[in-house]
Design a protein around this motif. Structure first.
Motif, short mmCIF file in Angstrom:
data_model
loop_
_atom_site.label_atom_id
_atom_site.label_comp_id
_atom_site.label_asym_id
_atom_site.label_seq_id
_atom_site.Cartn_x
_atom_site.Cartn_y
_atom_site.Cartn_z
N PRO A 6 0.81 -1.23 0.00
CA PRO A 6 0.00 0.00 0.00
C PRO A 6 0.84 1.27 0.00
CG PRO A 6 -0.96 -1.62 1.47
CD PRO A 6 0.35 -2.20 1.02
N ARG A 7 1.94 1.26 0.76
CA ARG A 7 2.79 2.45 0.82
C ARG A 7 3.44 2.72 -0.54
NH1 ARG A 7 8.18 3.44 1.87
NH2 ARG A 7 8.56 1.23 2.22
N LYS A 8 3.98 1.65 -1.17
CA LYS A 8 4.66 1.82 -2.45
C LYS A 8 3.69 2.22 -3.56
CE LYS A 8 8.49 -1.33 -1.46
NZ LYS A 8 9.11 -2.63 -1.81
N VAL A 9 2.49 1.64 -3.54
CA VAL A 9 1.49 2.03 -4.52
C VAL A 9 1.11 3.50 -4.33
CG1 VAL A 9 -0.89 1.67 -5.28
CG2 VAL A 9 0.61 -0.30 -4.85
N GLY A 10 0.98 3.92 -3.08
CA GLY A 10 0.69 5.32 -2.80
C GLY A 10 1.78 6.25 -3.32
N GLN A 11 3.06 5.82 -3.20
CA GLN A 11 4.16 6.62 -3.72
C GLN A 11 4.08 6.74 -5.24
OE1 GLN A 11 7.72 4.78 -2.22
NE2 GLN A 11 7.36 5.44 -0.11
N GLY A 38 2.85 9.95 -9.90
CA GLY A 38 2.12 10.00 -11.15
C GLY A 38 1.26 11.25 -11.26
N ALA A 39 0.64 11.65 -10.16
CA ALA A 39 -0.18 12.86 -10.17
C ALA A 39 0.69 14.10 -10.34
CB ALA A 39 -0.98 12.95 -8.87
N LYS A 40 1.85 14.11 -9.71
CA LYS A 40 2.75 15.26 -9.85
C LYS A 40 3.30 15.38 -11.26
CE LYS A 40 4.51 15.54 -5.05
NZ LYS A 40 4.62 16.98 -4.82
N SER A 41 3.32 14.29 -12.01
CA SER A 41 3.92 14.28 -13.35
C SER A 41 2.89 14.52 -14.45
CB SER A 41 4.62 12.93 -13.60
OG SER A 41 5.69 12.74 -12.70
N TRP A 42 1.77 15.13 -14.14
CA TRP A 42 0.70 15.33 -15.11
C TRP A 42 1.18 16.01 -16.39
CZ3 TRP A 42 -0.04 20.38 -16.50
CH2 TRP A 42 0.45 21.34 -15.62
N TYR A 43 2.09 16.97 -16.25
CA TYR A 43 2.54 17.74 -17.40
C TYR A 43 3.39 16.91 -18.36
CZ TYR A 43 6.90 17.84 -14.82
OH TYR A 43 8.04 17.47 -14.15
N VAL A 44 4.02 15.83 -17.86
CA VAL A 44 4.85 14.98 -18.71
C VAL A 44 3.99 14.30 -19.77
CG1 VAL A 44 6.40 12.99 -18.76
CG2 VAL A 44 6.54 14.64 -16.88
N TYR A 45 2.79 13.87 -19.37
CA TYR A 45 1.90 13.23 -20.32
C TYR A 45 1.49 14.22 -21.42
CZ TYR A 45 1.47 10.68 -15.91
OH TYR A 45 1.75 10.04 -14.73
N LEU A 46 1.23 15.47 -21.04
CA LEU A 46 0.84 16.47 -22.02
C LEU A 46 1.96 16.76 -23.01
CD1 LEU A 46 -1.10 19.09 -19.85
CD2 LEU A 46 -2.04 17.39 -21.42
N LEU A 47 3.20 16.75 -22.52
CA LEU A 47 4.34 17.06 -23.39
C LEU A 47 4.60 15.96 -24.42
CD1 LEU A 47 6.68 18.71 -20.76
CD2 LEU A 47 5.82 19.79 -22.84
N HIS A 48 4.05 14.78 -24.20
CA HIS A 48 4.17 13.71 -25.18
C HIS A 48 3.08 13.77 -26.26
CE1 HIS A 48 7.01 11.82 -22.37
NE2 HIS A 48 7.39 11.08 -23.39
N TYR A 73 6.42 19.10 -8.33
CA TYR A 73 6.51 18.16 -9.44
C TYR A 73 7.26 16.87 -9.11
CZ TYR A 73 5.18 22.49 -11.69
OH TYR A 73 4.53 23.65 -12.01
N LEU A 74 8.03 16.87 -8.04
CA LEU A 74 8.83 15.69 -7.71
C LEU A 74 8.66 15.34 -6.24
CD1 LEU A 74 12.14 16.58 -9.59
CD2 LEU A 74 10.49 14.79 -10.23
N SER A 75 8.37 14.07 -5.98
CA SER A 75 8.24 13.59 -4.61
C SER A 75 9.62 13.39 -3.99
CB SER A 75 7.48 12.25 -4.61
OG SER A 75 7.61 11.62 -3.37
N GLU A 76 9.75 13.71 -2.71
CA GLU A 76 11.00 13.45 -2.00
C GLU A 76 11.32 11.95 -1.96
OE1 GLU A 76 11.30 15.54 1.87
OE2 GLU A 76 9.50 16.60 1.20
N ARG A 77 10.31 11.12 -2.08
CA ARG A 77 10.50 9.67 -2.03
C ARG A 77 11.33 9.14 -3.21
NH1 ARG A 77 9.09 10.88 2.01
NH2 ARG A 77 11.27 10.30 2.31
N LEU A 78 11.42 9.92 -4.29
CA LEU A 78 12.21 9.48 -5.44
C LEU A 78 13.67 9.24 -5.09
CD1 LEU A 78 11.01 11.73 -8.41
CD2 LEU A 78 10.61 9.30 -8.08
N TYR A 79 14.13 9.87 -4.02
CA TYR A 79 15.55 9.81 -3.67
C TYR A 79 15.82 8.86 -2.50
CZ TYR A 79 15.10 14.14 -6.34
OH TYR A 79 14.80 15.06 -7.30
#
Length: 274
Positions: free
Chosen positions: A153-158, A163-173, A252-258
């Protein structure tokens, strides 16, 4: 637009000409190279550069297709991380041929600088790397795979959160839509948006090339995101000391990425700032 007090030169690499600005003495001062993000130009660093010039030989350059640098033809395939690495090496060979440089990247400048710091052909050319708001696409790809292969559940939440923070990436494609927006209403309104949201004062930034730069720079995403996230490198280890600056409240970027960055950057220092 020349930056105050800087020396400009042109560096040719891979069919493009890069606009490079310098301050200070490369013979007596350590060199720091600052790489801008999207949709920026080297002018975004002007205030930072002014604070560093007493201690460093400061180098800024417009990424290919941005600012005073020319764009590759065709655009498709012209913004790969491999070609951006070619550009970086051409710049450092021109401005600091005999000594490694301190590298600083923000946003897409940091994304590409992770590539510079983890590929073998740049070994010995980088004295240190400071990363702000831009992860390695290889590390990001492994981060995603780890959470998909062993979901909790925690990893899916991350995953959903990023994914929500990256909304603009989908538009740029999306074909043609970003170019139309940047060359039209979005490009015209962007200076006002920056003043309102980012408190950027009116003046020299953003430059008049912004609509063209942002349209060109959409290929940074198209040329790199899907290939690298889908097939991340397994050998993306940093061969220089890394300073990670993590701003709190990044939209745009989660701290969890690092979270697992130490395994990729053995000489890592983390600094968290408001």
């Amino acid at each position: 637009m020349p930056l105050a007090g800087g020396r400009e030169r042109r560096v040719r690499t891979g069919g493009v000409e890069l606009c490079v600005a310098e301050w200070g003495d490369p013979a007596t001062q350590p060199t720091v190279v600052l790489v801008h993000g999207y949709p920026d130009s080297k002018e975004v660093w002007s205030e930072v550069a002014g604070r560093l010039t007493e201690r460093f030989h400061v180098v800024l350059y417009d990424v290919r297709g941005h600012g005073g640098s020319t764009a590759p033809r065709p655009l498709r395939g012209g913004f790969t991380l491999e070609k951006l690495t070619d550009d970086f090496l051409a710049v450092v060979d021109a401005v600091s041929p005999d000594r490694p440089v301190h590298l600083v990247g923000h946003d897409w400048g940091s994304v590409q600088a992770w590539e510079f710091t983890t590929v073998e052909r740049t070994r010995g050319r980088i004295a240190s790397f400071t990363s702000m708001s831009g992860p390695s696409l290889d590390h990001f790809g492994h981060w995603i795979k780890k959470r998909v292969s062993r979901p909790t559940p925690r990893k899916v939440g991350q995953l959903l959160g990023q994914g929500a923070k990256s909304w603009y990436v989908y538009l740029l494609h999306t074909p043609a839509l970003p170019e139309l927006a940047w060359r039209g209403p979005l490009g015209k309104q962007w200076p006002k948006i920056l003043r309102r949201l980012e408190k950027v004062p009116a003046g020299g930034y953003p430059t008049s090339s912004l609509p063209r730069d942002a349209a060109n720079g959409a290929w940074l995403y198209r040329d790199n995101i899907r290939p690298r996230l889908g097939r991340p490198r397994d050998d993306a280890y940093a061969h220089a000391p890394v300073q990670l600056i993590t701003p709190l409240g990044d939209a745009y970027l989660s701290e969890r990425l690092y979270d697992e960055l130490e395994q990729w950057a053995p000489q890592l220092v983390r600094r968290t700032l408001p």
